[in-house]
Write a protein that holds these residues in place. Structure first.
Motif, PDB file in Angstrom:
ATOM      1  N   ALA A 116       0.842  -1.192   0.000  1.00 53.14           N
ATOM      2  CA  ALA A 116       0.000   0.000   0.000  1.00 53.14           C
ATOM      3  C   ALA A 116       0.881   1.246   0.000  1.00 53.14           C
ATOM      4  N   ALA A 117       0.321   2.361  -0.463  1.00 54.12           N
ATOM      5  CA  ALA A 117       1.128   3.555  -0.690  1.00 54.12           C
ATOM      6  C   ALA A 117       1.728   4.145   0.579  1.00 54.12           C
ATOM      7  N   ASP A 118       1.117   3.900   1.741  1.00 52.83           N
ATOM      8  CA  ASP A 118       1.632   4.480   2.982  1.00 52.83           C
ATOM      9  C   ASP A 118       2.246   3.440   3.909  1.00 52.83           C
ATOM     10  N   LYS A 119       2.495   2.230   3.405  1.00 61.20           N
ATOM     11  CA  LYS A 119       2.912   1.137   4.294  1.00 61.20           C
ATOM     12  C   LYS A 119       4.217   1.428   5.014  1.00 61.20           C
ATOM     13  N   LEU A 120       5.268   1.749   4.298  1.00 63.72           N
ATOM     14  CA  LEU A 120       6.591   1.844   4.918  1.00 63.72           C
ATOM     15  C   LEU A 120       6.652   2.966   5.948  1.00 63.72           C
ATOM     16  N   HIS A 121       6.038   4.076   5.650  1.00 63.28           N
ATOM     17  CA  HIS A 121       6.014   5.174   6.610  1.00 63.28           C
ATOM     18  C   HIS A 121       5.316   4.737   7.892  1.00 63.28           C
ATOM     19  N   ARG A 122       4.209   4.053   7.763  1.00 67.41           N
ATOM     20  CA  ARG A 122       3.440   3.639   8.930  1.00 67.41           C
ATOM     21  C   ARG A 122       4.186   2.613   9.773  1.00 67.41           C
ATOM     22  N   VAL A 123       4.778   1.613   9.129  1.00 62.66           N
ATOM     23  CA  VAL A 123       5.399   0.542   9.917  1.00 62.66           C
ATOM     24  C   VAL A 123       6.658   1.023  10.628  1.00 62.66           C
ATOM     25  N   VAL A 124       7.427   1.881   9.987  1.00 63.86           N
ATOM     26  CA  VAL A 124       8.622   2.412  10.643  1.00 63.86           C
ATOM     27  C   VAL A 124       8.230   3.259  11.846  1.00 63.86           C
ATOM     28  N   ALA A 125       7.211   4.108  11.680  1.00 67.33           N
ATOM     29  CA  ALA A 125       6.771   4.973  12.778  1.00 67.33           C
ATOM     30  C   ALA A 125       6.270   4.162  13.969  1.00 67.33           C
ATOM     31  N   VAL A 126       5.448   3.142  13.703  1.00 66.31           N
ATOM     32  CA  VAL A 126       4.853   2.399  14.817  1.00 66.31           C
ATOM     33  C   VAL A 126       5.873   1.477  15.479  1.00 66.31           C
ATOM     34  N   LEU A 127       6.802   0.910  14.733  1.00 61.56           N
ATOM     35  CA  LEU A 127       7.837   0.080  15.343  1.00 61.56           C
ATOM     36  C   LEU A 127       8.797   0.918  16.181  1.00 61.56           C
ATOM     37  N   ASP A 128       9.100   2.125  15.715  1.00 64.20           N
ATOM     38  CA  ASP A 128       9.965   3.005  16.504  1.00 64.20           C
ATOM     39  C   ASP A 128       9.295   3.407  17.820  1.00 64.20           C
ATOM     40  N   LYS A 129       7.984   3.532  17.813  1.00 66.23           N
ATOM     41  CA  LYS A 129       7.255   3.925  19.027  1.00 66.23           C
ATOM     42  C   LYS A 129       7.059   2.764  20.005  1.00 66.23           C
ATOM     43  N   ASN A 130       7.227   1.537  19.525  1.00 66.11           N
ATOM     44  CA  ASN A 130       6.938   0.354  20.349  1.00 66.11           C
ATOM     45  C   ASN A 130       8.123  -0.607  20.331  1.00 66.11           C
ATOM     46  N   PRO A 131       9.193  -0.266  21.051  1.00 66.32           N
ATOM     47  CA  PRO A 131      10.416  -1.086  21.005  1.00 66.32           C
ATOM     48  C   PRO A 131      10.254  -2.490  21.578  1.00 66.32           C
ATOM     49  N   SER A 132       9.193  -2.741  22.358  1.00 62.22           N
ATOM     50  CA  SER A 132       9.010  -4.088  22.913  1.00 62.22           C
ATOM     51  C   SER A 132       8.507  -5.079  21.867  1.00 62.22           C
ATOM     52  N   ALA A 133       8.040  -4.575  20.735  1.00 67.69           N
ATOM     53  CA  ALA A 133       7.559  -5.445  19.658  1.00 67.69           C
ATOM     54  C   ALA A 133       8.693  -5.762  18.708  1.00 67.69           C
ATOM     55  N   GLY A 134       8.891  -7.046  18.443  1.00 68.41           N
ATOM     56  CA  GLY A 134       9.978  -7.459  17.552  1.00 68.41           C
ATOM     57  C   GLY A 134       9.570  -7.547  16.100  1.00 68.41           C
ATOM     58  N   PHE A 135       8.258  -7.527  15.832  1.00 62.39           N
ATOM     59  CA  PHE A 135       7.817  -7.612  14.438  1.00 62.39           C
ATOM     60  C   PHE A 135       6.423  -7.019  14.313  1.00 62.39           C
ATOM     61  N   LEU A 136       6.018  -6.805  13.087  1.00 69.74           N
ATOM     62  CA  LEU A 136       4.715  -6.229  12.768  1.00 69.74           C
ATOM     63  C   LEU A 136       4.123  -6.988  11.596  1.00 69.74           C
ATOM     64  N   PHE A 137       2.812  -7.193  11.644  1.00 67.78           N
ATOM     65  CA  PHE A 137       2.093  -7.705  10.477  1.00 67.78           C
ATOM     66  C   PHE A 137       0.788  -6.937  10.360  1.00 67.78           C
ATOM     67  N   SER A 138       0.177  -7.016   9.224  1.00 69.89           N
ATOM     68  CA  SER A 138      -1.016  -6.207   8.984  1.00 69.89           C
ATOM     69  C   SER A 138      -2.092  -7.043   8.306  1.00 69.89           C
TER      70      SER A 138
END
Length: 368
Positions: A118-140
């Protein structure tokens, strides 16, 4: 420093590679990349800086022994942050492992060559992972699309693929993660932090996570074994379950990836996919039982018998519906055995239903 390394395995898919790269490099987060310097962003208020954050991305395309070697199309062949690696054929997992070995990013994302971001994917995942260091991965969540004709490209960056998108998303068909999120507090708009054990249970019970939705911290990839090579199906289930054993996951309840529905899609056979998932879970269960360190992961290991009971029961339904009654009866027998081992409160009730279904399938097999 590179923010995200995107690993793209390719095998005889030159045309869809163009679409995948186009979806990756024409993200909204790149629009200001030639106008905004990092020094300027650092001096802006937080909310403005986040909106104008420049995402540093590299794409690593791994040609897994295509009959006709993959080539980088224009304009990507002239981009320093796009690399092409060639190797002998070893399967998608082997290609992902080769790409990860070459990756330099803080986060590693996966994109199959017939899928899109999706057009905004990379911006969103980098922002949310940086805000949540206890999470080791993300899926959508994800949606699917069909190709209705050949790709048209008038000029670089002006790709016109003929695509028909599905309205329903993965979580519409598999609502278990959304039900899980109802019990959790959102950490961001549409984003939930899910404890590893809870997510392990949900995935083992049947919620599918596809590689093109997955973004992993590079530091976490060194804490688990690489992608399981030698398999054509369910290697993603194996990998994500192992992630759940060592860390927590973030779920974005929005379709940040789009999966192609091509004729050569290896996951198209539902029965074969179900059988492969069960094989992965049984290997994990056997490894757990044979390990000398059973108590290290005891709570998660207790989940597997119940999950296998449910999976075999559902496989029995599918076999019976397909007229494969002998196989249905065998699947129900396996479900009953795992039910006896399960500590799930509902396992006993399910076993009564399983016995009835097994008898019905066995009777049908005799009549046929």
């Amino acid at each position: 420093m590179v923010d995200v390394s995107v690993i793209i395995p390719v095998y005889n898919r030159q045309e869809t590679l163009l679409e995948a790269l186009d979806s990756l490099f024409w993200q909204r987060s790149f629009e200001a990349s030639t106008e905004v310097r990092r020094s300027d962003v650092a001096n802006e208020p937080n909310n403005v800086a986040e909106e104008r954050r420049v995402i540093d991305v590299e794409a690593i395309i791994v040609d897994d022994g295509s009959a006709e070697p993959a080539v980088l199309p224009e304009p990507f062949c002239r981009m320093d942050n796009v690399r092409l690696i060639r190797k002998t054929n070893g399967g998608a997992s082997s290609a992902r492992n080769a790409g990860m070995a070459a990756a330099r990013g803080r986060f590693i994302a996966f994109l199959d060559s017939d899928d899109l971001f999706a057009a905004d994917k990379l911006h969103r995942v980098v922002a949310v992972l940086d805000k949540n260091p206890s999470a080791g991965f993300l899926f959508s969540d994800l949606s699917r699309f069909e190709r209705m004709g050949p790709v048209q490209q008038d000029e670089p960056g002006k790709l016109k693929p003929r695509l028909k998108y599905m309205e329903k998303t993965n979580s519409d068909f598999y609502p278990s993660v959304r039900k899980l999120c109802d019990e959790l507090t959102a950490v961001d708009e549409q984003t939930y932090l899910i404890p590893g054990r809870m997510l392990f249970h949900t995935l083992a019970a049947g919620y599918p996570v596809f590689p093109s939705t997955l973004v992993v911290r590079r530091t976490i990839t060194t804490a688990i074994k690489p992608w399981l090579e030698g398999r054509r199906l369910s290697e993603d289930l194996d990998y994500v379950l192992r992630l759940c054993r060592v860390t927590h996951g973030l779920y974005v309840d929005a379709p940040l990836s789009y999966l192609g529905r091509g004729e050569d899609n290896v996951s198209g056979d539902a029965l074969k996919s179900a059988e492969a998932d069960i094989e992965v879970l049984e290997l994990m269960d056997a490894s757990r039982r044979n390990s000398e360190q059973v108590n290290v992961d005891r709570r998660r290991s207790q989940i597997l018998p119940g999950a296998l009971q449910f999976r075999y029961m559902r496989l029995g339904y599918s076999y019976h519906a397909a007229g494969r009654f002998h196989e249905a009866a065998r699947a129900y027998a396996k479900a009953f055995q795992y039910g006896l081992r399960s500590e799930d409160d509902g396992a006993g009730k399910r076993n009564l239903k399983i016995l009835a279904n097994a008898a019905r399938s066995e009777l049908r097999s005799w009549l046929d």
